[in-house]
Design a protein around this motif. Structure first.
Motif, PDB file in Angstrom:
ATOM      1  N   GLU A  23       0.834  -1.202   0.000  1.00 49.01           N
ATOM      2  CA  GLU A  23       0.000   0.000   0.000  1.00 49.01           C
ATOM      3  C   GLU A  23       0.873   1.258   0.000  1.00 49.01           C
ATOM      4  N   PHE A  24       1.960   1.214   0.758  1.00 47.46           N
ATOM      5  CA  PHE A  24       2.900   2.335   0.825  1.00 47.46           C
ATOM      6  C   PHE A  24       3.520   2.604  -0.546  1.00 47.46           C
ATOM      7  N   LEU A  25       3.909   1.551  -1.257  1.00 48.10           N
ATOM      8  CA  LEU A  25       4.478   1.715  -2.596  1.00 48.10           C
ATOM      9  C   LEU A  25       3.467   2.356  -3.544  1.00 48.10           C
ATOM     10  N   CYS A  26       2.197   1.988  -3.387  1.00 53.55           N
ATOM     11  CA  CYS A  26       1.147   2.599  -4.203  1.00 53.55           C
ATOM     12  C   CYS A  26       1.021   4.091  -3.887  1.00 53.55           C
ATOM     13  N   GLU A  27       0.992   4.419  -2.611  1.00 52.29           N
ATOM     14  CA  GLU A  27       0.820   5.809  -2.195  1.00 52.29           C
ATOM     15  C   GLU A  27       1.971   6.692  -2.662  1.00 52.29           C
ATOM     16  N   LYS A  28       3.169   6.126  -2.729  1.00 54.48           N
ATOM     17  CA  LYS A  28       4.347   6.901  -3.129  1.00 54.48           C
ATOM     18  C   LYS A  28       4.532   6.936  -4.644  1.00 54.48           C
ATOM     19  N   GLY A  29       3.645   6.267  -5.375  1.00 54.12           N
ATOM     20  CA  GLY A  29       3.738   6.271  -6.825  1.00 54.12           C
ATOM     21  C   GLY A  29       4.890   5.439  -7.367  1.00 54.12           C
ATOM     22  N   ASP A  32       2.342   0.889 -10.206  1.00 47.81           N
ATOM     23  CA  ASP A  32       1.044   1.219 -10.787  1.00 47.81           C
ATOM     24  C   ASP A  32      -0.020   0.990  -9.706  1.00 47.81           C
ATOM     25  N   SER A  33      -0.535   2.079  -9.159  1.00 48.11           N
ATOM     26  CA  SER A  33      -1.357   1.989  -7.951  1.00 48.11           C
ATOM     27  C   SER A  33      -2.587   1.099  -8.134  1.00 48.11           C
ATOM     28  N   GLU A  34      -3.284   1.268  -9.230  1.00 48.11           N
ATOM     29  CA  GLU A  34      -4.537   0.519  -9.409  1.00 48.11           C
ATOM     30  C   GLU A  34      -4.276  -0.971  -9.531  1.00 48.11           C
ATOM     31  N   LEU A  35      -3.368  -1.347 -10.412  1.00 50.62           N
ATOM     32  CA  LEU A  35      -3.087  -2.764 -10.629  1.00 50.62           C
ATOM     33  C   LEU A  35      -2.423  -3.399  -9.416  1.00 50.62           C
ATOM     34  N   TYR A  36      -1.462  -2.695  -8.831  1.00 46.92           N
ATOM     35  CA  TYR A  36      -0.714  -3.268  -7.708  1.00 46.92           C
ATOM     36  C   TYR A  36      -1.614  -3.426  -6.486  1.00 46.92           C
ATOM     37  N   LEU A  62       8.268  -9.500  -4.317  1.00 46.66           N
ATOM     38  CA  LEU A  62       9.702  -9.233  -4.364  1.00 46.66           C
ATOM     39  C   LEU A  62      10.123  -8.469  -5.617  1.00 46.66           C
ATOM     40  N   LYS A  63       9.216  -8.321  -6.564  1.00 41.38           N
ATOM     41  CA  LYS A  63       9.561  -7.646  -7.825  1.00 41.38           C
ATOM     42  C   LYS A  63      10.028  -6.208  -7.609  1.00 41.38           C
ATOM     43  N   PRO A  64       9.355  -5.398  -6.773  1.00 42.40           N
ATOM     44  CA  PRO A  64       9.837  -4.029  -6.571  1.00 42.40           C
ATOM     45  C   PRO A  64      11.241  -3.959  -5.971  1.00 42.40           C
TER      46      PRO A  64
END
Length: 218
Positions: A23-29, A32-36, A62-64
Motif C-alpha cells: 500500500e505504501f508503494l502505491c501511495e508513493k507512486g 502502478d497503484s490501481e493494478l498493484y 519481491l519484484k519491486p
C-alpha cells in the motif's frame, strides 16, 4: 532460557506489514497503484483464507525490490517505518515482549513477510533474532526471487528446525504467539501455543484445544 516465538503481522503488529508495504508503494507512486493495489488486496485475502500460493505471492511482492536501487529502497523503508509501522506497534505487544525479556527468554520473530520489510521492524521491537522469508541477493542487489524455503505454514517449522540445529536452544518450555490459521504447523510443535487476536479458524481450534486466547490490541 526458553524460546518465546512470535508471529509478526496481526500479532505483535496491529496490522500486516507485508500488505502495508504494498500500500505504501502505491501511495508513493512507486508502482502502478490501481493494478498493484488490486493484486496486493487479492493476495492478502487469500492469505487470510488460508489459500495463498506463497510462490505466486513472492513473485509479486519481491519484484519491486529488484526494480529499485538499494539506496532508494532503504530511504523508502525509513519512511515506511515512520508512517506505517510505528502506528501498528501497541503498548500491549511491547509489554508482552518485555515480560518475556525480563524472564530471560530468547525472543524470536518468525514471519512469512520478507526480511527486507521485517528486519528493521524486528530491530525496532528489540527481539534477539528474526526468521523471515529471504529475498535472494546477488552482489548486494535483490533478484526478485526467494532464497531457500519461504517462512510460511510448514516452512516455518522447517526453518525453525534448521535454526535450532545451529543454536543452543530447544523447544522445551517454548511459546509461540500467532493470529493465523496459517501458523497451525508451528503452534502444534511448541509447548505453549497462544492465539492472539486470532482469525475465526484459529480461535475455534484454540478453544477446542484449550489454548490461551489473548489480545494485544490497545
Amino acid at each position: 532460557m526458553s524460546l518465546a516465538i512470535f508471529d509478526l503481522d496481526n500479532t505483535l503488529l496491529h496490522g500486516d506489514s507485508d500488505h502495508a508495504w504494498g500500500e505504501f508503494l502505491c501511495e508513493k507512486g512507486i508502482v502502478d497503484s490501481e493494478l498493484y493495489r488490486q493484486a496486493n488486496d487479492t493476495f492478502y485475502h487469500q492469505y487470510v483464507a488460508g489459500t495463498l500460493n506463497i510462490y505466486e505471492f513472492l513473485e509479486f511482492a519481491l519484484k519491486p525490490l529488484k526494480e529499485l536501487p538499494r539506496d532508494q529502497l532503504n530511504q523508502l523503508h525509513e519512511q515506511f517505518m515512520h508512517e506505517k509501522v510505528e502506528p501498528m506497534i501497541t503498548e500491549k505487544a511491547e509489554a508482552l515482549l518485555k515480560q518475556h525479556r525480563d524472564k530471560g527468554d530468547f525472543l524470536l520473530i518468525i514471519t512469512a513477510t520478507n526480511k527486507f520489510v521485517t528486519g528493521p521492524i524486528a530491530a525496532r521491537l528489540g527481539v534477539d533474532d528474526i526468521m523471515a522469508t529471504d529475498p535472494e541477493e546477488i552482489n548486494g542487489q535483490y533478484t526478485g526471487k526467494v532464497a531457500g524455503t519461504p517462512c510460511f505454514q510448514g516452512g516455518k517449522v522447517e526453518r525453525l528446525n534448521e535454526w535450532l540445529s545451529m543454536h543452543e536452544h530447544s523447544l522445551a518450555g517454548s511459546s509461540f504467539y500467532s493470529d493465523s490459521r496459517n501458523d497451525l504447523p508451528l503452534l502444534e510443535v511448541v509447548e505453549n501455543p497462544v492465539a492472539v487476536d486470532a482469525d475465526e479458524t484459529l480461535t475455534q481450534i484454540a478453544t477446542e484445544r484449550g489454548w490461551p486466547i489473548i489480545s494485544l490490541r490497545d
